[in-house]
Design a protein around this motif. Structure first.
Motif, PDB file in Angstrom:
ATOM      1  N   UNK A 113       0.858  -1.193   0.000  1.00 57.79           N
ATOM      2  CA  UNK A 113       0.000   0.000   0.000  1.00 57.79           C
ATOM      3  C   UNK A 113       0.890   1.238   0.000  1.00 57.79           C
ATOM      4  N   UNK A 114       0.629   2.141  -0.943  1.00 60.32           N
ATOM      5  CA  UNK A 114       1.408   3.372  -1.037  1.00 60.32           C
ATOM      6  C   UNK A 114       0.934   4.340   0.045  1.00 60.32           C
ATOM      7  N   UNK A 115       1.828   4.676   0.982  1.00 56.78           N
ATOM      8  CA  UNK A 115       1.503   5.614   2.060  1.00 56.78           C
ATOM      9  C   UNK A 115       2.362   6.876   1.971  1.00 56.78           C
ATOM     10  N   UNK A 116       3.079   7.045   0.850  1.00 55.23           N
ATOM     11  CA  UNK A 116       3.946   8.214   0.674  1.00 55.23           C
ATOM     12  C   UNK A 116       3.362   9.201  -0.315  1.00 55.23           C
ATOM     13  N   UNK A 117       4.102  10.254  -0.567  1.00 55.06           N
ATOM     14  CA  UNK A 117       3.622  11.270  -1.506  1.00 55.06           C
ATOM     15  C   UNK A 117       4.103  11.032  -2.931  1.00 55.06           C
ATOM     16  N   UNK A 118       5.024  10.085  -3.128  1.00 57.86           N
ATOM     17  CA  UNK A 118       5.514   9.754  -4.469  1.00 57.86           C
ATOM     18  C   UNK A 118       4.786   8.518  -4.986  1.00 57.86           C
ATOM     19  N   UNK A 119       4.534   8.475  -6.274  1.00 59.03           N
ATOM     20  CA  UNK A 119       3.883   7.316  -6.889  1.00 59.03           C
ATOM     21  C   UNK A 119       4.864   6.148  -6.937  1.00 59.03           C
ATOM     22  N   UNK A 120       4.346   4.955  -6.731  1.00 58.75           N
ATOM     23  CA  UNK A 120       5.142   3.734  -6.849  1.00 58.75           C
ATOM     24  C   UNK A 120       4.965   3.214  -8.267  1.00 58.75           C
ATOM     25  N   UNK A 121       6.055   2.948  -8.958  1.00 56.89           N
ATOM     26  CA  UNK A 121       6.033   2.459 -10.329  1.00 56.89           C
ATOM     27  C   UNK A 121       7.236   1.535 -10.495  1.00 56.89           C
ATOM     28  N   UNK A 122       7.057   0.263 -10.139  1.00 55.29           N
ATOM     29  CA  UNK A 122       8.191  -0.644 -10.102  1.00 55.29           C
ATOM     30  C   UNK A 122       7.692  -2.082 -10.158  1.00 55.29           C
ATOM     31  N   UNK A 123       8.609  -3.008 -10.244  1.00 51.56           N
ATOM     32  CA  UNK A 123       8.290  -4.423 -10.153  1.00 51.56           C
ATOM     33  C   UNK A 123       8.538  -4.870  -8.718  1.00 51.56           C
ATOM     34  N   UNK A 124       7.497  -5.256  -8.007  1.00 49.55           N
ATOM     35  CA  UNK A 124       7.696  -5.633  -6.606  1.00 49.55           C
ATOM     36  C   UNK A 124       8.460  -6.941  -6.429  1.00 49.55           C
ATOM     37  N   UNK A 125       8.489  -7.763  -7.446  1.00 48.39           N
ATOM     38  CA  UNK A 125       9.093  -9.092  -7.338  1.00 48.39           C
ATOM     39  C   UNK A 125      10.564  -9.046  -6.959  1.00 48.39           C
ATOM     40  N   UNK A 126      11.328  -8.132  -7.537  1.00 42.42           N
ATOM     41  CA  UNK A 126      12.777  -8.157  -7.384  1.00 42.42           C
ATOM     42  C   UNK A 126      13.276  -7.738  -6.007  1.00 42.42           C
ATOM     43  N   UNK A 127      12.425  -7.213  -5.162  1.00 42.24           N
ATOM     44  CA  UNK A 127      12.855  -6.818  -3.821  1.00 42.24           C
ATOM     45  C   UNK A 127      12.665  -7.896  -2.780  1.00 42.24           C
ATOM     46  N   UNK A 128      12.165  -9.068  -3.188  1.00 38.91           N
ATOM     47  CA  UNK A 128      11.814 -10.124  -2.235  1.00 38.91           C
ATOM     48  C   UNK A 128      12.845 -11.255  -2.226  1.00 38.91           C
ATOM     49  N   UNK A 129      13.009 -11.871  -1.062  1.00 38.90           N
ATOM     50  CA  UNK A 129      13.860 -13.052  -0.891  1.00 38.90           C
ATOM     51  C   UNK A 129      13.257 -13.891   0.229  1.00 38.90           C
ATOM     52  N   UNK A 130      13.532 -15.199   0.197  1.00 41.10           N
ATOM     53  CA  UNK A 130      13.254 -16.053   1.343  1.00 41.10           C
ATOM     54  C   UNK A 130      14.580 -16.610   1.842  1.00 41.10           C
ATOM     55  N   UNK A 131      14.630 -16.917   3.141  1.00 42.39           N
ATOM     56  CA  UNK A 131      15.846 -17.405   3.774  1.00 42.39           C
ATOM     57  C   UNK A 131      15.530 -18.741   4.438  1.00 42.39           C
ATOM     58  N   UNK A 132      16.431 -19.711   4.254  1.00 43.12           N
ATOM     59  CA  UNK A 132      16.200 -21.015   4.890  1.00 43.12           C
ATOM     60  C   UNK A 132      16.947 -21.108   6.225  1.00 43.12           C
ATOM     61  N   UNK A 133      16.763 -22.219   6.914  1.00 38.22           N
ATOM     62  CA  UNK A 133      17.360 -22.417   8.229  1.00 38.22           C
ATOM     63  C   UNK A 133      18.867 -22.422   8.239  1.00 38.22           C
ATOM     64  N   UNK A 134      19.498 -22.649   7.092  1.00 36.43           N
ATOM     65  CA  UNK A 134      20.958 -22.620   6.985  1.00 36.43           C
ATOM     66  C   UNK A 134      21.485 -21.245   6.586  1.00 36.43           C
ATOM     67  N   UNK A 135      20.587 -20.262   6.458  1.00 37.49           N
ATOM     68  CA  UNK A 135      20.997 -18.910   6.093  1.00 37.49           C
ATOM     69  C   UNK A 135      21.114 -18.656   4.603  1.00 37.49           C
ATOM     70  N   UNK A 136      20.758 -19.624   3.765  1.00 38.27           N
ATOM     71  CA  UNK A 136      20.804 -19.421   2.311  1.00 38.27           C
ATOM     72  C   UNK A 136      19.592 -18.594   1.882  1.00 38.27           C
ATOM     73  N   UNK A 137      19.813 -17.686   0.948  1.00 41.98           N
ATOM     74  CA  UNK A 137      18.720 -16.866   0.437  1.00 41.98           C
ATOM     75  C   UNK A 137      18.335 -17.331  -0.961  1.00 41.98           C
TER      76      UNK A 137
END
Length: 185
Positions: free
Chosen positions: A100-124
């Motif tokens: 949800x955009x809560x700022x004064x600037x418009x969001x225009x991007x691909x949200x996918x590339x900012x995400x990662x998951x981490x496993x129990x061994x610390x691998x991303x």
């Protein structure tokens, strides 16, 4: 008439190409992502929203602000269709994000590339291109004006025996210094 290049000119040209601009320490320093001291990580539980900031399209730092929430995690997601299957020895993990955009600037991007998951061994693990039956993903580019929200699944291929212990997210394709981490119970 054929002209030969003198060995001295050749050596000077090679030195200029290999030397680059500035010394190696300066070049490496200028091309790095935020320093560890500049990175701020907010650690929360799945279901909690975190407000993250980043640079907008005009380069205005901290003007872009999104409330980001990990709403659901599907530990073993089913690919949508015959060709949407993980590789041998892997499984899909689908994470439903709400932005949800809560700022004064418009969001225009691909949200996918900012995400990662981490496993129990610390691998991303970075996202993979897949759709799952758990629900729709995000479009390639998401545009949000102030107050607008979108929800979608981001899919990750992880080893079958890996235990996902956290989900990470940052704006600006993961390069923003403001980051969130949701602990998976």
């Amino acid at each position: 008439m054929r002209r030969l290049i003198s060995p001295l000119v050749l050596a000077a040209g090679a030195a200029a190409l290999l030397g680059g601009c500035g010394n190696p320490a300066e070049t490496a320093k200028s091309s790095q992502s935020p320093t560890p001291s500049a990175v701020r990580i907010q650690r929360v539980k799945v279901g909690q929203a975190v407000t993250l900031s980043g640079a907008d399209d005009s380069g205005g730092a901290e003007r872009l602000r999104l409330a980001v929430k990990v709403k659901q995690i599907v530990a073993t997601a089913t690919g949508h269709g015959a060709f949407q299957r993980p590789r041998k020895g892997e499984r899909f993990v689908a994470v439903r994000f709400v932005l949800k955009n809560v700022g004064d600037a418009a969001y225009d991007d691909s949200p996918t590339y900012g995400a990662k998951v981490v496993d129990g061994d610390g691998r991303t693990y970075d996202p993979t291109e897949a759709t799952v039956t758990a629900g729709p993903g995000f479009s390639k580019v998401v545009k949000l004006k102030n107050g607008q929200a979108r929800s979608g699944f981001i899919v990750f291929a992880v080893p079958k025996n890996a235990t996902v212990v956290s989900v990470q997210y940052a704006l600006n394709a993961g390069f923003a210094a403001d980051r969130a981490e949701w602990r998976v119970s």
